[in-house]
Design a protein around this motif. Sequence first.
Motif, PDB file in Angstrom:
ATOM      1  N   PRO A 165       0.716  -1.206  -0.006  1.00 54.88           N
ATOM      2  CA  PRO A 165      -0.031   0.044  -0.097  1.00 54.88           C
ATOM      3  C   PRO A 165       0.863   1.263  -0.133  1.00 54.88           C
ATOM      4  O   PRO A 165       2.004   1.357   0.552  1.00 54.88           O
ATOM      5  N   GLU A 166       0.353   2.327  -0.701  1.00 47.76           N
ATOM      6  CA  GLU A 166       1.421   3.504  -0.863  1.00 47.76           C
ATOM      7  C   GLU A 166       1.211   4.204   0.572  1.00 47.76           C
ATOM      8  O   GLU A 166       2.402   4.888   0.820  1.00 47.76           O
ATOM      9  N   ASP A 167       0.334   4.147   1.355  1.00 44.58           N
ATOM     10  CA  ASP A 167       0.147   4.604   2.740  1.00 44.58           C
ATOM     11  C   ASP A 167       0.383   3.652   3.755  1.00 44.58           C
ATOM     12  O   ASP A 167      -0.388   2.773   4.042  1.00 44.58           O
TER      13      ASP A 167
ATOM     14  N   VAL B 276       5.014  12.623   8.040  1.00 47.60           N
ATOM     15  CA  VAL B 276       3.948  11.863   7.948  1.00 47.60           C
ATOM     16  C   VAL B 276       3.503  11.868   9.701  1.00 47.60           C
ATOM     17  O   VAL B 276       4.557  11.741  10.216  1.00 47.60           O
ATOM     18  N   LEU B 277       2.201  11.360   9.768  1.00 45.99           N
ATOM     19  CA  LEU B 277       1.788  11.044  11.089  1.00 45.99           C
ATOM     20  C   LEU B 277       1.732   9.475  11.365  1.00 45.99           C
ATOM     21  O   LEU B 277       1.236   8.872  10.443  1.00 45.99           O
ATOM     22  N   ARG B 278       2.355   8.930  12.133  1.00 48.02           N
ATOM     23  CA  ARG B 278       2.259   7.538  12.437  1.00 48.02           C
ATOM     24  C   ARG B 278       2.276   7.376  14.044  1.00 48.02           C
ATOM     25  O   ARG B 278       3.075   7.749  14.798  1.00 48.02           O
ATOM     26  N   ASP B 279       1.016   6.648  14.323  1.00 46.18           N
ATOM     27  CA  ASP B 279       0.962   6.636  15.801  1.00 46.18           C
ATOM     28  C   ASP B 279       0.727   7.592  16.615  1.00 46.18           C
ATOM     29  O   ASP B 279       1.203   7.861  17.627  1.00 46.18           O
ATOM     30  N   GLY B 280       0.301   8.747  16.069  1.00 49.37           N
ATOM     31  CA  GLY B 280       0.204  10.137  16.511  1.00 49.37           C
ATOM     32  C   GLY B 280       1.456  10.904  16.672  1.00 49.37           C
ATOM     33  O   GLY B 280       1.552  11.971  17.257  1.00 49.37           O
ATOM     34  N   LYS B 281       2.456  10.472  15.958  1.00 49.87           N
ATOM     35  CA  LYS B 281       3.644  11.144  16.206  1.00 49.87           C
ATOM     36  C   LYS B 281       3.987  11.427  14.661  1.00 49.87           C
ATOM     37  O   LYS B 281       3.921  10.812  13.494  1.00 49.87           O
ATOM     38  N   GLN B 282       4.888  12.808  14.555  1.00 44.92           N
ATOM     39  CA  GLN B 282       5.321  12.936  13.337  1.00 44.92           C
ATOM     40  C   GLN B 282       6.685  12.506  12.892  1.00 44.92           C
ATOM     41  O   GLN B 282       7.572  12.545  14.112  1.00 44.92           O
ATOM     42  N   ILE B 283       6.832  11.713  11.908  1.00 48.09           N
ATOM     43  CA  ILE B 283       8.003  11.217  11.411  1.00 48.09           C
ATOM     44  C   ILE B 283       8.488  11.644  10.029  1.00 48.09           C
ATOM     45  O   ILE B 283       7.573  11.923   9.345  1.00 48.09           O
ATOM     46  N   THR B 284       9.602  11.434   9.698  1.00 46.43           N
ATOM     47  CA  THR B 284      10.028  11.944   8.414  1.00 46.43           C
ATOM     48  C   THR B 284      10.389  10.347   7.668  1.00 46.43           C
ATOM     49  O   THR B 284      11.216   9.691   8.385  1.00 46.43           O
ATOM     50  N   GLU B 285       9.766  10.433   6.311  1.00 46.24           N
ATOM     51  CA  GLU B 285      10.013   9.237   5.708  1.00 46.24           C
ATOM     52  C   GLU B 285      10.317   9.638   4.159  1.00 46.24           C
ATOM     53  O   GLU B 285       9.849  10.586   3.977  1.00 46.24           O
ATOM     54  N   PHE B 286      10.744   8.733   3.473  1.00 50.10           N
ATOM     55  CA  PHE B 286      11.197   8.903   2.139  1.00 50.10           C
ATOM     56  C   PHE B 286       9.854   8.474   1.422  1.00 50.10           C
ATOM     57  O   PHE B 286       9.343   7.294   1.450  1.00 50.10           O
ATOM     58  N   ARG B 287       9.246   9.352   0.340  1.00 53.80           N
ATOM     59  CA  ARG B 287       8.311   8.941  -0.476  1.00 53.80           C
ATOM     60  C   ARG B 287       8.810   9.117  -1.956  1.00 53.80           C
ATOM     61  O   ARG B 287       9.303  10.211  -2.304  1.00 53.80           O
ATOM     62  N   GLU B 288       8.789   7.931  -2.459  1.00 51.21           N
ATOM     63  CA  GLU B 288       9.356   7.691  -3.868  1.00 51.21           C
ATOM     64  C   GLU B 288       8.513   8.623  -5.054  1.00 51.21           C
ATOM     65  O   GLU B 288       7.398   8.880  -4.714  1.00 51.21           O
ATOM     66  N   GLY B 289       9.228   9.002  -6.005  1.00 53.26           N
ATOM     67  CA  GLY B 289       8.826   9.828  -7.088  1.00 53.26           C
ATOM     68  C   GLY B 289       8.341   8.717  -8.023  1.00 53.26           C
ATOM     69  O   GLY B 289       8.312   7.643  -7.971  1.00 53.26           O
ATOM     70  N   ILE B 290       7.696   9.206  -9.178  1.00 57.66           N
ATOM     71  CA  ILE B 290       7.190   8.610 -10.164  1.00 57.66           C
ATOM     72  C   ILE B 290       8.069   7.711 -10.861  1.00 57.66           C
ATOM     73  O   ILE B 290       7.624   6.556 -11.458  1.00 57.66           O
TER      74      ILE B 290
END
Length: 397
Positions: free
Chosen positions: A35-37, A182-196
Amino acid sequence: RQSSIRGRHKVIGFLEKPYKSVGFLKPHEFIGFQPEDPGHAFQELVLVRMIDAIGHRDVEQALHQVAQRLGIVAEHPLDAPDIKISVREAFGIDSDMKVPAFSQGSEHVPMIDPTYRFDRDTTLAILAGFAHNRRVMIQGYHGTGKSTHIEQVAARLNWPCVRVNLDSHISRIDLIGKDAIVLRDGKQITEFREGILPWALKRPVAMVFDEYDAGRPDVMFVIQRVLEVDGKLTLLDQNKVIHPHPNFRLFATSNTVGLGDTTGLYHGTQQINQAQMDRWSIVATLNYLSVADETNIVTAKVPSFDNAEGRKKIEAMVALANLTRQGFVAGDISTVMSPRTVITLAENAEIFGEISYAFRVTFLNRCDEVERPILAEYYQRCFGEELPEEAINVMVR
């Protein structure tokens, strides 16, 4: 989860947080996607293709629809082409060639335009790209249907197709990806989002780079490694190397052949590094068609003209377009009517019920005022009538 048993994959069910089994399936071939999310309630959703003889396509389609209803972008239901189709039957081209295709579509497969007419040489070049994993560039004047040609071939092969317009605002991070909060379990974290580009590279997708000769140099060098058939993409931010999917395909369209704008028609295009041009294994040219072919295309697009009187009008429009092309080559005018312009002219003539007015609002009003008397002469030659005086008068200040 999927588990490998003697080299074969088996799915034992869907897993929902906190890993409660919600369904079981018999052993079958794994197709699957992520899944994308990642924060979605379903940590993993597996799409499957049953190998049982009874109703396997219905099950496959149902699971595909489940993914869409969950708000997750699903993959193509098949990981590889599973049928072959006749070029003669699918494209109306005199050839005994058979090409691989998918028996099912997905949301990324373009819609079929039943009125589309295929150019033989261009179609064979595109089909070679799909069938033999060739990198294919289609070059030609504007409005000749270069990108649409690729899309319509993909539509008939049920091959997912994604178009990316390489304008000056497309940057490296748009193609490769970037860090996002992004929000994960109520916390803000930084993650890599791949491009097209990484997204497409890992899937059975045909990627089309439109306006390839308008791309920024830093973006073009990102693409260069991928142009090789086994071209791997290295994500420096992730210390990851992405291997291309066996059924990933790459196409491009351009108005020039990488030598820059030599006609004055295509401002903003750039010269392309010749080392990169050398990586395109097939370069096809799609320019203006014969009068008969162009007339058939316009008539198919605007069926209200598909009668004896209507075809005469369409033939006159095509003849007018050819005069503008000849006038441009001779240096008499600086603007040409493309096949797209002819189709628009026919559509506007249908709306307004008057060809002279449709010609004015479709083409004449965007031409240099000094050139309008020449265009009025072209119009008179083709339609046997004069344009209204106010349409061609030049205001002298």
